[in-house]
Write a protein that holds these residues in place. Structure first.
Motif, mmCIF file in Angstrom:
data_model
loop_
_atom_site.group_PDB
_atom_site.id
_atom_site.type_symbol
_atom_site.label_atom_id
_atom_site.label_comp_id
_atom_site.label_asym_id
_atom_site.label_seq_id
_atom_site.Cartn_x
_atom_site.Cartn_y
_atom_site.Cartn_z
ATOM 1 N N ARG A 33 -57.274 -5.524 -61.997
ATOM 2 C CA ARG A 33 -55.881 -5.099 -62.124
ATOM 3 C C ARG A 33 -55.388 -5.037 -63.559
ATOM 4 O O ARG A 33 -54.344 -4.438 -63.830
ATOM 5 N N ALA A 56 -56.261 -2.083 -58.651
ATOM 6 C CA ALA A 56 -54.859 -1.707 -58.785
ATOM 7 C C ALA A 56 -54.730 -0.315 -59.388
ATOM 8 O O ALA A 56 -55.721 0.373 -59.658
ATOM 9 N N TRP A 105 -55.773 3.292 -56.539
ATOM 10 C CA TRP A 105 -56.628 2.826 -57.629
ATOM 11 C C TRP A 105 -57.414 4.004 -58.168
ATOM 12 O O TRP A 105 -57.354 5.107 -57.614
#
Length: 260
Positions: A33, A56, A105
């Motif tokens: 992330r 993410a 993502w």
């Protein structure tokens, strides 16, 4: 796992690794992330059965050396959105406040000649496709002989699999469905020969597969792809067909090159 953790997972920091590694924890997700994670040439990555990798917005996992991500039928490897609570639990600890969607993502990227012969088997990739300029759950650039076997590749914001820059792959026994463009997009004239065997291409918003002419296409089912089951739009060539089934598509085959 105890209460009140902001992240119920292993936080993999964005970095460019020069040493190879093995991801083997299956009891807690790996979370990307904070930035892209890249394994450079000379640093192969192995991912064990049952591992869950959550990513993410816009983040990619980049393998410039050989990737071995081989799950099993009972313990698949999963690449998915950080918002996906259906596998690995509520990793972002927000209850029902978020849910996964296409483009959550970036992508899984296999690139460079050093990553040739990478293996991805019994893996699930979903909700990717948001990396700037290249949009797919899985991208193969310059790597040849990549094997994608018994995978589920779905719900990308653009393509399921993108192949460019001389890359080539054997895709077999896989379900590639519900992607917002093509199931496989490999029409570039520089792409090596693609080999598609015994796959299901279903419900992709454009084409089941967009290919250059030099492709082997055997035992596949193309179902419900509104553009066409297959679109030949890249380099010329003589595709080899055998025992494929086409149903509910906008057309069986579309040709955009006069030399197919």
């Amino acid at each position: 796992m105890g209460a009140n953790n902001q992240l119920a997972g292993m936080d993999v920091m964005g970095n460019s690794w020069t040493q190879g590694g093995t991801w083997s924890f299956s009891s807690i997700p790996y979370v990307l992330r904070s930035g892209n994670v890249s394994f450079q040439v000379g640093a192969p990555l192995t991912i064990a059965p049952g591992v869950v990798v959550k990513l993410a917005n816009g983040i990619l996992l980049d393998s410039e050396d050989k990737l071995t991500a081989v799950g099993t039928s009972t313990a698949p490897i999963v690449f998915t959105s950080l918002k996906d609570d259906t596998v690995g639990g509520d990793t972002n600890n927000d209850g029902n406040a978020s849910s996964p969607a296409p483009g959550d993502w970036g992508m899984l990227l296999v690139r460079s000649l050093s990553a040739s012969n990478s293996q991805i088997a019994y893996a699930q990739l979903r909700y990717g496709g948001s990396y700037p300029g290249f949009n797919a759950d899985l991208a193969i650039f310059s790597s040849t002989g990549v094997v994608v076997n018994n995978c589920q590749i779905s719900s990308s914001s653009v393509d399921g699999i993108l192949v460019q820059r001389g890359g080539s792959a054997l895709v077999s026994g896989s379900t590639i469905q519900f992607n917002a463009a093509s199931g496989i997009d490999a029409p570039d004239g520089s792409v090596g020969a693609m080999n598609l065997q015994n796959n299901l291409f279903q419900g992709n918003a454009s084409f089941g597969a967009a290919l250059a002419g030099a492709a082997t296409i055997t035992g596949n089912v193309f179902d419900g792809n509104p553009g066409a089951g297959i679109n030949f739009q890249g380099a010329a060539g003589a595709p080899a067909f055998k025992n494929n089934l086409f149903k509910n598509n906008g057309a069986v085959i579309r040709i955009s090159n006069p030399n197919i």
